[in-house]
Write a protein that holds these residues in place. Sequence first.
Motif, PDB file in Angstrom:
ATOM      1  N   ASN A 279      36.171  48.265  27.945  1.00 21.68           N
ATOM      2  CA  ASN A 279      35.784  47.895  26.488  1.00 21.68           C
ATOM      3  C   ASN A 279      36.512  46.307  26.055  1.00 21.68           C
ATOM      4  O   ASN A 279      35.691  45.671  25.896  1.00 21.68           O
TER       5      ASN A 279
ATOM      6  N   ALA B  46      35.633  43.680  28.439  1.00 20.18           N
ATOM      7  CA  ALA B  46      34.371  43.121  28.226  1.00 20.18           C
ATOM      8  C   ALA B  46      34.365  42.208  27.122  1.00 20.18           C
ATOM      9  O   ALA B  46      33.762  41.347  26.999  1.00 20.18           O
TER      10      ALA B  46
ATOM     11  N   ASP C 264      34.102  38.649  28.525  1.00 21.71           N
ATOM     12  CA  ASP C 264      32.686  38.335  28.509  1.00 21.71           C
ATOM     13  C   ASP C 264      32.035  37.891  27.039  1.00 21.71           C
ATOM     14  O   ASP C 264      30.963  37.772  27.061  1.00 21.71           O
ATOM     15  N   ARG C 265      33.013  38.303  26.025  1.00 21.88           N
ATOM     16  CA  ARG C 265      32.689  38.187  24.701  1.00 21.88           C
ATOM     17  C   ARG C 265      31.579  39.051  24.412  1.00 21.88           C
ATOM     18  O   ARG C 265      30.595  38.608  23.515  1.00 21.88           O
ATOM     19  N   LYS C 266      31.535  40.194  25.033  1.00 17.81           N
ATOM     20  CA  LYS C 266      30.629  41.362  24.748  1.00 17.81           C
ATOM     21  C   LYS C 266      30.973  41.802  23.379  1.00 17.81           C
ATOM     22  O   LYS C 266      32.040  42.555  23.285  1.00 17.81           O
ATOM     23  N   THR C 267      29.850  42.079  22.486  1.00 18.03           N
ATOM     24  CA  THR C 267      29.986  42.706  21.325  1.00 18.03           C
ATOM     25  C   THR C 267      30.050  44.427  21.246  1.00 18.03           C
ATOM     26  O   THR C 267      28.912  44.598  22.118  1.00 18.03           O
ATOM     27  N   TYR C 268      30.830  44.861  20.926  1.00 17.39           N
ATOM     28  CA  TYR C 268      30.760  46.392  21.169  1.00 17.39           C
ATOM     29  C   TYR C 268      29.778  46.882  20.110  1.00 17.39           C
ATOM     30  O   TYR C 268      29.975  46.493  18.862  1.00 17.39           O
TER      31      TYR C 268
END
Length: 139
Positions: free
Chosen positions: A50, A53, A57-61
């Motif tokens: 997490n 990411a 990847d700048r992925k929002t959780y």
Amino acid sequence: MHRLAKETVGVKLFTMTADNPDAGYVRRVYSSDEAAYPILGTKPIVFDANYEAMTRDRKTYVANSLKEMEGDFPDLDLIKSLGCGSAINMPVVAGGKMLGSVNLLDAEHYYGPERVALVEQLVVPAMACFLILRSAFTI
């Protein structure tokens, strides 16, 4: 930032945490509930998938239920006691460096796709907050 998040997306519990990956911790720099989540408190970074990411990847959780949050929040009992059961942790990255995250929590099933899409409106203001903070303080 808190007021903007509340007006834009909606939030019951709002915190901002600044990352210090070299030291291995995050520091809470804002909390809408200082009794439960005091500012300047630290916690270790869990360098898991997490976190990777969010950073790379700048992925929002997004977790929209307590069941989805299990295993990701060691303080899940406290979160539940505050009436929260869904979460959005938005990474704030500038210059390829993870500055921190903006963390929104509310009731279970509150953060459906339409609210999650609105979080994008918080990216630039959050980046400005963290850059100003870092220009004045050591995290």
